[in-house]
Design an enzyme around this catalytic site. Structure first.
Site, PDB file in Angstrom:
ATOM      1  NE  ARG A 156      -4.006  -1.995   2.293  1.00 37.28           N
ATOM      2  CZ  ARG A 156      -4.944  -2.130   3.231  1.00 37.28           C
ATOM      3  NH1 ARG A 156      -5.010  -1.274   4.231  1.00 37.28           N
ATOM      4  NH2 ARG A 156      -5.816  -3.114   3.159  1.00 37.28           N
ATOM      5  CG  ASP A 166      17.371   0.196  -9.757  1.00 38.77           C
ATOM      6  OD1 ASP A 166      17.680  -0.990  -9.995  1.00 38.77           O
ATOM      7  OD2 ASP A 166      18.192   1.050  -9.379  1.00 38.77           O
ATOM      8  CG  ASP A 181      19.764  -3.854 -10.510  1.00 41.21           C
ATOM      9  OD1 ASP A 181      19.622  -3.027  -9.576  1.00 41.21           O
ATOM     10  OD2 ASP A 181      20.289  -3.556 -11.596  1.00 41.21           O
ATOM     11  CG  ASP A 227      22.771  -2.600  -9.223  1.00 41.54           C
ATOM     12  OD1 ASP A 227      22.017  -1.692  -8.788  1.00 41.54           O
ATOM     13  OD2 ASP A 227      23.164  -2.630 -10.403  1.00 41.54           O
TER      14      ASP A 227
END
Length: 392
Positions: free
Chosen positions: A210, A279, A281, A283
């Protein structure tokens, strides 16, 4: 007789035009310089008295609770620190709360929830609930009201949701932090059928889901959603039709995040989306990919080719990467960020490598005392007077 009749008609017409012009001018007066979105024309307590908060007690003379108990006030702060409240506070209508007037690290209202009423301006405040609230309690409630703007506020530690908006209209949340919902739900916000809602340049962080749940007519612009848990932005997924414009936001996965940065949409969710990035990943580098139609189609939303919501006081829209930088620099009560907000901003800066969805505020580190100070200097007094003048 005809000439006299024409003169009367002319005077009546002139009077009606004058009143219409005056009303138009009133409608177009911004709450403050920089106010945007549907709530930008709230006038708060500009026509009323100024009340000085002079101490941090829960109740009594000179307290925040006393300050907001009477409608039509502009509330300013002569003291900084943590206001610990045992019971909920209900803010009266036609109120301006000018947290930017507080010295030092500003103000935290901690321990229970705060509800608001129509025609309200709230700036540079921190509202934090507690595990000691009732199980279904939210930290901030904006139900059944019209015309409200919250600017540079921090809202955390709600037990059901941090924020609840039901049946309201003409609302703006801008440059706010909505984060760290705690047990039992650990959710960001539930919007139950509000209309004309603007959410822009806000940080949604460390909520299980939420961010928000939008059973709403909403423009959701330039927000950052970080370390969501099960879901990021959630559709209304109800029988009623809802219209969500999702524009130039950045969804960034953190340590607790699934891949579902959007979810729980149905065909009754009518979505326009543009310029969003995800985004996923984790990283430590901001290198997201564009959000595409299939992200919403897989969630079964009904996609639209044009916006359904566009406020008269439009939002100055940035691209998603620029919005990330703006949120990083300015979200929350950012004149002087306190330890809680600095910790959350630190998580965001890690871009996927740190952050946590906590069960209690104590597990997150708790609410430390702020640097308590009172205004003494002529410079501080002048700043306060200037802020009072602006609020009017």
């Amino acid at each position: 007789m005809i000439a006299r009749y024409n003169k009367i008609v002319f005077l009546i017409g002139a009077l009606l035009c004058t009143n219409a012009y005056a009303n138009a001018q009133t409608q177009q007066t911004l709450a403050f310089q920089g106010a945007e979105g549907y709530g930008a024309y709230a006038q708060g307590g500009k026509a009323g008295d100024i009340y000085h908060v002079t101490n941090l007690a829960d109740s009594g003379k000179g307290t925040f609770r006393e300050a907001v108990s009477v409608p039509g006030r502009t509330v300013v702060f002569d003291v900084s620190g943590v206001i610990k409240i045992k019971d909920k506070i209900a803010v009266s209508p036609n109120t301006t709360i000018s947290g930017q007037t507080a010295p030092g690290e500003g103000i935290v209202v901690y321990g229970n929830g705060v509800s608001f009423a129509s025609n309200t301006i709230v700036r540079y405040m921190r509202f934090r609930g507690s595990i000691n609230m009732s199980k279904g309690a939210c930290t901030v409630v904006l139900d059944n009201l019209n015309d409200l703007i919250m600017d540079h506020c921090s809202i955390q530690w709600g037990r059901w949701d941090n924020l609840h908006i039901k049946g309201s209209s003409n609302i703006t949340l801008q440059h706010c932090i909505i984060g760290e919902g705690i047990d039992p739900q650990r959710f960001g916000a539930l919007f139950e059928d509000p209309k004309n809602i603007t959410i822009h340049h806000c940080l949604w962080i460390d909520n299980q889901s939420r961010n928000p749940k939008a059973k709403a007519g909403i423009e959701y612009i330039n927000n950052v959603v970080y370390n969501y848990g099960v879901n990021g932005f959630v559709g209304g997924h109800s029988a009623a039709d809802h219209y969500q414009d999702i524009i130039n936001n950045y969804f960034i996965a953190g340590p607790n995040s699934s891949t579902k940065f959007i979810g729980m949409f149905t065909a009754t969710d009518h979505v326009y989306h543009s310029g969003n990035f995800a985004d996923l990943d984790k990283d430590g580098v901001l290198n997201g990919r564009p959000v595409v139609d299939s992200d919403f189609v897989s969630a079964t939303a009904t996609l639209l080719s044009k916006r359904s919501n566009e406020s008269p006081a439009g939002v100055k829209i940035e691209d998603a990467a620029s919005a990330y930088k703006s949120v990083l620099a300015n979200a929350g009560a950012s004149l002087n960020r306190d330890a809680v907000d600095l910790r959350l901003i630190g998580y965001l800066k890690s871009l996927g490598t740190s952050g946590e969805i906590f069960k209690t505020e104590e597990a997150a580190g708790g609410q430390a005392e702020l640097n308590v100070s009172k205004k003494k200097s002529k410079k501080s007094k002048m700043k306060n007077q200037n802020t009072e003048a602006e609020a009017r």
